[in-house]
Design a protein around this motif. Structure first.
Motif, short mmCIF file in Angstrom:
data_model
loop_
_atom_site.label_atom_id
_atom_site.label_comp_id
_atom_site.label_asym_id
_atom_site.label_seq_id
_atom_site.Cartn_x
_atom_site.Cartn_y
_atom_site.Cartn_z
N LEU A 202 23.78 45.84 -6.40
CA LEU A 202 23.54 45.78 -4.95
C LEU A 202 24.44 46.72 -4.16
CD1 LEU A 202 21.99 44.56 -2.63
CD2 LEU A 202 23.63 42.66 -2.59
N PRO A 203 25.78 46.72 -4.40
CA PRO A 203 26.62 47.66 -3.63
C PRO A 203 26.26 49.12 -3.89
CG PRO A 203 27.96 45.96 -4.67
CD PRO A 203 26.59 45.84 -5.25
N LEU A 204 25.87 49.46 -5.12
CA LEU A 204 25.53 50.85 -5.42
C LEU A 204 24.22 51.25 -4.76
CD1 LEU A 204 26.61 51.05 -9.18
CD2 LEU A 204 27.92 51.58 -7.11
N THR A 205 23.29 50.32 -4.69
CA THR A 205 22.04 50.59 -3.98
C THR A 205 22.30 50.81 -2.50
OG1 THR A 205 20.83 49.22 -5.57
CG2 THR A 205 19.73 49.73 -3.49
N GLN A 206 23.19 50.00 -1.95
CA GLN A 206 23.55 50.16 -0.54
C GLN A 206 24.25 51.50 -0.31
OE1 GLN A 206 25.78 46.90 1.08
NE2 GLN A 206 26.26 47.98 2.99
N LEU A 207 25.08 51.90 -1.26
CA LEU A 207 25.75 53.20 -1.15
C LEU A 207 24.74 54.33 -1.08
CD1 LEU A 207 28.10 55.21 -1.33
CD2 LEU A 207 28.10 54.88 -3.81
N LEU A 208 23.71 54.29 -1.92
CA LEU A 208 22.67 55.33 -1.89
C LEU A 208 22.00 55.38 -0.52
CD1 LEU A 208 20.90 55.01 -5.37
CD2 LEU A 208 22.38 56.85 -4.57
N ALA A 209 21.73 54.22 0.05
CA ALA A 209 21.08 54.20 1.37
C ALA A 209 22.00 54.78 2.44
CB ALA A 209 20.70 52.76 1.71
N GLU A 210 23.29 54.50 2.36
CA GLU A 210 24.23 54.98 3.37
C GLU A 210 24.42 56.50 3.28
OE1 GLU A 210 25.60 53.30 5.92
OE2 GLU A 210 24.24 51.71 5.25
N LEU A 211 24.24 57.07 2.11
CA LEU A 211 24.37 58.53 1.97
C LEU A 211 23.34 59.26 2.82
CD1 LEU A 211 24.91 58.92 -1.89
CD2 LEU A 211 26.62 59.27 -0.11
N ARG A 212 22.21 58.63 3.06
CA ARG A 212 21.12 59.24 3.81
C ARG A 212 21.09 58.76 5.26
NH1 ARG A 212 19.73 63.55 1.95
NH2 ARG A 212 17.67 63.37 2.91
N ASN A 213 22.12 58.04 5.67
CA ASN A 213 22.14 57.49 7.02
C ASN A 213 22.86 58.45 7.97
OD1 ASN A 213 22.39 55.92 9.36
ND2 ASN A 213 22.62 54.03 8.19
N PRO A 214 22.16 59.00 8.97
CA PRO A 214 22.79 59.99 9.86
C PRO A 214 23.86 59.41 10.78
CG PRO A 214 20.56 59.46 10.61
CD PRO A 214 20.74 58.79 9.28
N ARG A 215 23.98 58.10 10.83
CA ARG A 215 24.98 57.53 11.73
C ARG A 215 26.40 57.83 11.28
NH1 ARG A 215 27.32 52.58 10.23
NH2 ARG A 215 26.50 51.66 8.30
N HIS A 216 26.56 58.31 10.06
CA HIS A 216 27.89 58.66 9.56
C HIS A 216 28.29 60.10 9.95
CE1 HIS A 216 28.00 54.93 7.36
NE2 HIS A 216 26.88 55.23 6.73
N GLY A 217 27.47 60.75 10.73
CA GLY A 217 27.80 62.09 11.21
C GLY A 217 27.08 63.21 10.49
N ARG A 218 26.71 62.98 9.25
CA ARG A 218 25.95 63.98 8.50
C ARG A 218 25.32 63.27 7.31
NH1 ARG A 218 31.00 67.24 5.62
NH2 ARG A 218 31.83 65.42 4.52
N VAL A 219 24.24 63.86 6.83
CA VAL A 219 23.53 63.33 5.66
C VAL A 219 23.91 64.17 4.45
CG1 VAL A 219 21.26 63.00 4.62
CG2 VAL A 219 21.62 62.42 7.02
N LEU A 220 24.30 63.51 3.37
CA LEU A 220 24.66 64.21 2.15
C LEU A 220 23.41 64.37 1.28
CD1 LEU A 220 28.07 62.52 1.28
CD2 LEU A 220 27.67 64.72 2.39
N ALA A 221 23.21 65.58 0.75
CA ALA A 221 22.03 65.87 -0.05
C ALA A 221 22.22 65.37 -1.48
CB ALA A 221 21.75 67.38 -0.05
N VAL A 222 21.34 64.49 -1.90
CA VAL A 222 21.38 63.96 -3.27
C VAL A 222 20.54 64.85 -4.16
CG1 VAL A 222 20.84 61.99 -4.76
CG2 VAL A 222 21.76 61.61 -2.46
N ASP A 223 21.16 65.47 -5.13
CA ASP A 223 20.44 66.34 -6.06
C ASP A 223 19.82 65.53 -7.20
OD1 ASP A 223 19.93 69.21 -7.02
OD2 ASP A 223 20.92 68.34 -8.79
N ARG A 224 20.53 64.49 -7.63
CA ARG A 224 20.02 63.68 -8.75
C ARG A 224 20.74 62.35 -8.77
NH1 ARG A 224 19.93 65.51 -15.17
NH2 ARG A 224 19.00 63.57 -15.98
N VAL A 225 20.02 61.30 -9.18
CA VAL A 225 20.63 60.00 -9.35
C VAL A 225 19.96 59.30 -10.54
CG1 VAL A 225 19.09 58.92 -7.64
CG2 VAL A 225 21.24 57.81 -8.25
#
Length: 262
Positions: A202-225
């Motif tokens: 669950l925490p790791l799934t939430q982490l993936l969602a937060e990586l794509r959340n623009p509210r953190h100032g920028r979105v990090l590009a996921v190349d592979r997971v």
């Protein structure tokens, strides 16, 4: 003048002239019959080409049209670059007037101590090297890219703490081989940052969602997971291999410096 006497005296000459004139006229008619049409067509084509050369190739309206098209293309390229480029934060950039090596070590030590303290309080185990090389490179371009990677590491660790992740086993940074070899870039420069997490899903799934959340100032590009069951006995534990892409768009045939890419 008595023409009869003149003819008698110059008959051979006059006949020769007459025969020559008839022969010339016959030859001219024959030449015109064979190549006259081609010659007239060639002259007409030559006149048209000369007229085209004297006329302006483009009108002022054409220049205005292509100027607007160029501006639109430039705007689209700028927008693409803005959306694609990894936007490094000021705290992780090289500074003018400061030696690249000194800047690198200062930022690395500050970030390491900060993350160690925050992760320790949250119960998140992290690698002490943060994915940075054991021996620091000497080239400024490489140092700048490692600081950018460290910037992404700091954001991922912060998001992992917020998501409640428990273990970050490994971090690896892979610079674009062309940067290391000094070769020119003709497309996208790719810096890859690899993470290996383990723990509850669950925490790791939430982490993936937060990586794509623009509210953190920028979105990090996921190349592979890749997510797979962990080797531990806990039924809900997983192992997550995450690769981030830090891209830079460089001019065709030119290896842009890290500072120019900012």
């Amino acid at each position: 003048m008595d023409f009869s006497n003149y003819w008698q005296e110059n008959k051979r000459f006059l006949v020769s002239v007459g025969v020559g004139a008839v022969a010339f006229l016959g030859g001219w008619i024959a030449i015109d019959a064979y190549i006259g049409a081609d010659l007239r067509a060639a002259k007409s084509k030559k006149a048209r080409v000369e007229a085209d050369l004297r006329a302006p190739l483009y009108a002022p309206a054409d220049l205005e049209r292509v100027t607007k098209e160029n501006e639109a293309l430039q705007k689209a390229c700028d927008e693409l670059r803005k959306n694609l480029e990894f936007a490094v934060r000021p705290d992780f950039r090289m500074e003018k007037g400061v030696a690249a090596t000194s800047r690198y070590f200062a930022v690395l030590e500050r970030t390491r101590e900060d993350l160690r303290r925050r992760a320790g309080r949250a119960g998140l185990a992290i690698p002490s090297d943060l994915g940075m090389p054991a021996v620091a490179p000497t080239k400024e371009a490489e140092l700048a890219r490692y600081l950018e990677a460290l910037d992404s590491v700091e954001q991922v660790v912060a998001l992992a703490i917020g998501a409640g992740a428990t273990r970050l086993e490994q971090i690896r940074v892979k610079l674009d081989p062309r940067l290391l070899s000094g070769k020119a870039f003709s497309d996208v420069e790719r810096t890859l940052v690899e993470f290996r997490f383990s723990g509850p899903a669950l925490p790791l799934t939430q982490l993936l969602a937060e990586l794509r959340n623009p509210r953190h100032g920028r979105v990090l590009a996921v190349d592979r997971v890749d997510i797979a069951p962990a080797r531990s006995k806990a039924s809900d534990d997983v192992r997550m291999d995450l690769t981030l892409l830090l891209p830079h768009l460089n001019s065709v045939g030119v290896a842009a410096s890290p500072e120019a890419a900012q």
